[in-house]
Scaffold this motif. Structure first.
Motif: not given
Length: 207
Positions: A163-172
């Protein structure tokens, strides 16, 4: 976008009013547990959006109330514009950040291109239309005779699974990164008053 029930031998039952007519929707003062709304529940069931119990969903609708999944936006846009004569003579112009997460099969940019056809990309990092007036003039001059142009633009932001805005986990990758990195970087620079310094290499980073 349509939502109806069909049974053999019977006329279809249109349920779109359940989403658009406030007079027949549940009174949230009396039933606050229905705040998620039937529309959001359908989107989650279709896997267009995260489940209502997830941190992503809670953050999404806390900071971006009224947010819709790309499939719903494209469906509504197509339904409305085709009624105004937008057809295969329509030329789509986009100004989205080139981030790879904006180019997945279920992203709005891709869905719009699949429906409308040819696209004229005008955006750079952060989604700003860096092609400028010259680029827009070129885009509009490519439109069909007596055709239409459709412009879609805007920045993007990731929301992590926690739920943190401005973050994502990218593939690999093993850890989360910023999205949109350019916007977050610019925001942080503004907060600390960093206006940057000109250098001989600035021309290589002009947008």
């Amino acid at each position: 976008l349509m939502f109806e029930v069909r049974q053999e031998g019977q006329a279809p039952v249109d349920l779109m009013a359940r989403f658009t007519n406030l007079s027949i929707q549940q009174d949230l003062k009396r039933t606050p547990w229905a705040a998620a709304g039937s529309q959001r529940e359908v989107f989650a069931w279709l896997t267009w959006s995260p489940p209502a119990t997830s941190p992503v969903y809670q953050t999404l609708h806390k900071y971006f109330p009224g947010a819709l999944p790309g499939q719903a936006v494209q469906g509504r846009v197509a339904r409305i514009l085709t009624g105004y004569g937008f057809d295969d003579t329509t030329l789509l112009g986009t100004s989205f950040c080139p981030d790879e997460i904006n180019n997945e099969s279920d992203s709005l940019a891709v869905l719009m291109q699949e429906f409308w056809g040819e696209v004229f990309p005008m955006g750079g990092i952060s989604g700003t239309p860096f092609s400028g007036k010259t680029g827009f003039a070129a885009f509009s001059s490519h439109a069909a005779d007596d055709g239409n142009i459709l412009v879609a633009f805007g920045p993007h932001v990731g929301i992590s699974t926690t739920g943190e805005v401005g973050k994502c986990l990218r593939k690999g990758q093993g850890k989360e990164s910023t999205a949109c990195g350019a916007v977050v970087g610019a925001y942080k620079a503004c907060l600390c008053g960093d206006m940057g310094e000109e250098s001989s290499t600035d021309s290589y980073d002009m947008q």
